[in-house]
Design an enzyme around this catalytic site. Structure first.
Site, PDB file in Angstrom:
ATOM      1  N   TYR B 109     -40.531  -6.874  -5.790  1.00 45.83           N
ATOM      2  CA  TYR B 109     -39.415  -5.927  -5.722  1.00 45.83           C
ATOM      3  C   TYR B 109     -39.803  -4.809  -4.768  1.00 45.83           C
ATOM      4  O   TYR B 109     -40.934  -4.332  -4.787  1.00 45.83           O
ATOM      5  CB  TYR B 109     -39.148  -5.336  -7.118  1.00 45.83           C
ATOM      6  CG  TYR B 109     -38.156  -4.185  -7.122  1.00 45.83           C
ATOM      7  CD1 TYR B 109     -36.807  -4.413  -7.351  1.00 45.83           C
ATOM      8  CD2 TYR B 109     -38.577  -2.876  -6.873  1.00 45.83           C
ATOM      9  CE1 TYR B 109     -35.897  -3.366  -7.342  1.00 45.83           C
ATOM     10  CE2 TYR B 109     -37.671  -1.827  -6.858  1.00 45.83           C
ATOM     11  CZ  TYR B 109     -36.335  -2.074  -7.091  1.00 45.83           C
ATOM     12  OH  TYR B 109     -35.439  -1.041  -7.066  1.00 45.83           O
ATOM     13  N   GLU B 197     -32.350  -1.687  -1.773  1.00 44.41           N
ATOM     14  CA  GLU B 197     -33.046  -2.433  -2.803  1.00 44.41           C
ATOM     15  C   GLU B 197     -33.189  -3.883  -2.351  1.00 44.41           C
ATOM     16  O   GLU B 197     -32.203  -4.503  -1.966  1.00 44.41           O
ATOM     17  CB  GLU B 197     -32.254  -2.340  -4.110  1.00 44.41           C
ATOM     18  CG  GLU B 197     -33.108  -2.613  -5.310  1.00 44.41           C
ATOM     19  CD  GLU B 197     -32.428  -2.165  -6.584  1.00 44.41           C
ATOM     20  OE1 GLU B 197     -33.044  -1.414  -7.342  1.00 44.41           O
ATOM     21  OE2 GLU B 197     -31.280  -2.569  -6.819  1.00 44.41           O
TER      22      GLU B 197
END
Ligand SMILES: Nc1ncnc2c1ncn2[C@@H]1O[C@H](COP(=O)(O)OP(=O)(O)OP(=O)(O)O)[C@@H](O)[C@H]1O
Ligand SMILES: [Mg+2]
Lengths: 290, 389
Positions: B109, B197
């Site tokens: 991530y 993101e």
């Protein structure tokens, strides 16, 4: 006494000759604020609203001894204007303009802090010490002199809160609209510190909103550092859960910034939390007559 | 403003942030064409909506043949995708992204967002990539590495090392990861993003990093200096009533209750909704008329509020600062001539010129208009009116 500004504070206006600057500077002058001049590049030497216009903040400060600047320049130029004020030795910049890019404010705030200049806003109604000095766009007549300090993220809720305090027979020392943008200047903790130290202020009204975690930090601070009674309202208990894109915002603040979380944190810190802004006046009366 | 995954990946590519090859499609035929053009043996068909959680909601699927691409495209295009971020009404899928299948060895991530407390962007990375990063954040926060970057010094080598070594990457991957993170920081700053993101950021079998997903949001106040990004706006993702209100300088959000609200200022508008709730009613909407309410904007406000059949009464709550109450009162009178206001309207006008405003409303003596003295009084009257009392 009061905090930040009083009847002797000398103020200049950046964006003095524009439509907004002209109108609101005029209102401030009528209120009794010592507006000693203004800055509009290329209009130096003119006289506007009976006050001198300068090309740069530096010249204005040198000629007038101003320590505070009220900023009305258009959004794209706000960052530059704030940094110019800091560079010129201004002590407090009150940034009224709405819609300043976050990146610009990030840079400007960083430079302001480095230069020792306080800022309020952007996107805020400003600061007012009742019946002495109004620096901003709030309706002056709402703020009667008294013993309650007020801090609010929202403009119209600042007026609503002050109005209620006055309607129950009390009044305001100083009211500060801190603005609700992602990057703001003075925030709850600094202002709570100032109100705690101000002998005139006997109670504090704190108005917050959903989003971010400034109110949670303030709650923690109040628990350990504020002895005066605090009344708080958090707007947005009934706001819809925002439809979101990603998760990063919630991860970074460690909370979703809901009204419920903030209200619980404030209550745990001994703050008198009201569920409706219509209850602010009543609650202030209650804590002050204890 | 938010953009789609395929648009975010276009921006990434410009900054040499590696992304899989892919093409957006608006029809099944186009999807099949795209798959053929991309070649290879595995494709991923991905719903393009402005919300996360698409995978779990059935909007991201793997195809192993061109026929399967056709099947999946038929299934996903036109479906209403419900995820934990869309709300229960879901979102209609009008575009799909056809992407080459990636060889996934590991899912990480990586995100960049503003840290309001630190007043600087923070880069967040985790080895726990995949579908539910918020769970990781709440249950095992130590697995998320956060590095704040002071924008006045910019992204330095040490920022990258803190991230890469924090993730425990093997040494042959450290340099690649730092380059990736540095490029992403540039994407964030140079485009005035508010959020980036990448979940998952994939480590391939060959040991390369590639952005498999991409979400980007932007600072609306800075769009003026990014016409290329402004052009990526997809108005079909925005609520039509909210958009129409926006064109008139109003900010509107529909809710489920029956007391319509018209208020000046976002804080007071939320406070008004909270007060309606506090006195036992339910707000039908959020509506901020802004600082310069005129007869025209007030009329538009009534029109938008009344389109919602649930609305049984309207509470107009104005604290006039710079806006003079007498003007608002006249605006309300004008508006009742322009729009058929068929429900009771409770009006509270306080602040500058409030007595004059009260007189104007009194003289006009309109049947449906009820005046209130303050916020609490107004909310109670509006809630009672909605209940038919
Ligand atoms: N090009 C690809 N090749 C192989 N697998 C893929 C590809 N794109 C996506 N996937 C798989 O599908 C999953 C979900 O995709 P993606 O993250 O883009 O959607 P999402 O559900 O919207 O994510 P989020 O929950 O973070 O919003 C990924 O975790 C990955 O396992
Ligand atoms: Mg994802």
């Amino acid at each position: 006494m009061s905090i930040l500004v009083d009847k002797d504070t000398k103020v200049i206006v950046q964006g003095f000759t524009g439509k907004e600057g002209t109108f609101h500077a005029g209102q401030c002058i009528d209120y009794g604020t010592q507006i000693v001049g203004g800055v509009t590049p290329n209009k130096g030497g003119q006289v506007h609203l009976g006050k001198p216009v300068f090309n740069t903040v530096g010249e204005a400060v040198k000629a007038t001894g101003a320590t505070v600047s009220m900023i009305f320049v258009p959004p794209a130029f706000v960052g530059d204007a704030v940094m110019e004020a800091a560079d010129a030795g201004i002590e407090l910049a009150v940034i009224i303009t709405e819609g300043a890019p976050v990146r610009d404010m990030m840079m400007a705030k960083s430079y302001a802090v480095k230069s020792g200049m306080k800022t309020i806003g952007p996107n805020c109604p400003g600061v007012i010490t009742a019946e002495e000095c109004k620096i901003g766009i709030m309706p002056g007549m709402v703020f009667k002199k008294g013993n309650v300090g007020l801090i609010s993220k929202s403009g119209t809720l600042t007026y609503e809160g002050a109005n209620q305090v006055c309607n129950v027979g009390y009044g305001i020392t100083t009211a500060v609209g801190i603005g609700g943008d992602p990057i703001i200047g003075l925030s709850y903790i600094q202002l709570l510190t100032m109100f705690e130290a101000d002998p005139q202020t006997e109670a504090i009204v704190m108005i917050g909103e959903i989003g971010g975690d400034l109110e949670i930090q303030a709650a923690e601070f109040i628990k350990n550092n504020v002895s005066k009674p605090v009344v708080a309202f958090i707007a947005g208990q009934t706001a819809p859960k925002g439809k979101r894109m990603g998760h990063a915002g919630a991860i970074i603040s460690g909370s979703a910034g809901t009204a419920a979380e903030k209200m619980a944190a404030l209550e745990a810190a001994g703050v008198a939390v009201v569920k409706s802004p219509a209850e602010i006046g009543k609650k202030v009366k209650e804590v002050l007559s204890k | 403003m938010n953009i789609h995954e395929y648009q975010a990946k276009q921006i990434f590519a410009k900054y040499n942030v590696p992304v899989p090859k892919g093409k957006v499609a608006f029809s099944v035929e186009e999807a099949v064409e795209n798959a053929k053009e991309l070649g290879g043996k595995i494709w991923v068909v991905k719903a393009q909506i402005h919300a996360g959680g698409r995978g779990l909601g059935g909007g991201v699927k793997l195809a192993k043949s061109i026929d399967e691409v056709r099947e999946l495209a038929t299934e996903i295009l036109g479906m209403t995708l419900v995820t934990h971020q869309t709300g229960p009404e879901g979102k209609l899928v009008q575009k799909i992204y056809i992407e080459e299948g990636a060889d996934i060895a590991d899912e990480l991530y990586l995100g960049v967002v503003l840290d309001r407390a630190k007043e600087m962007p923070v880069i967040m990375a985790s080895t726990e990539g995949g579908m539910d990063i918020e769970k990781v954040a709440s249950e095992t926060p130590e697995k998320i590495i956060k590095v704040a970057v002071d924008p006045t010094i910019g992204f330095q080598g040490f920022h990258g090392r803190k991230l890469a070594f924090g993730l425990g990457l093997p040494k042959e991957q450290v340099g690649k990861f730092i380059k990736f993170a540095a490029a992403l920081y540039r994407v964030y700053m140079e485009n005035d993003a508010s959020l980036i993101e990448i979940n998952p950021l994939v480590k391939t079998g060959a040991g390369d990093f590639i952005a498999l997903d991409g979400k980007m949001g932007f600072d609306d106040s800075a769009l003026g200096r990014h016409p290329d990004i402004e052009a990526m706006r997809d108005i079909s993702e925005e609520d039509p009533a909210e958009r129409e209100a926006g064109e008139f300088g109003l900010s509107y959000v529909k809710l489920d209750g029956n007391v319509g609200c018209m208020v000046n200022g976002a804080g007071l508008a939320m406070g008004t909704m909270d007060t309606i709730n506090y006195v036992g009613g339910t707000p039908a909407n959020f509506l901020d008329v802004g600082g310069t309410a005129s007869a025209e904007t007030v009329a538009k406000g009534f029109e938008i509020i009344l389109r919602d059949p649930n609305v049984k009464s309207i509470f107009v709550n104005i604290f006039g600062g710079i806006v003079r109450c007498d003007r608002i009162a006249n605006g309300i009178l004008e508006a009742t001539k322009l729009v058929d206001v068929h429900v009771p309207v409770v009006v509270r006008l306080d602040g500058t010129n409030a007595p004059e405003a009260a007189q104007i409303l009194k003289n006009a003596n309109i049947e449906n208009v009820i005046t209130a003295t303050d916020l609490g009084d107004g909310a109670k009257k509006a809630v009672a009116a909605a209940k038919g009392e």
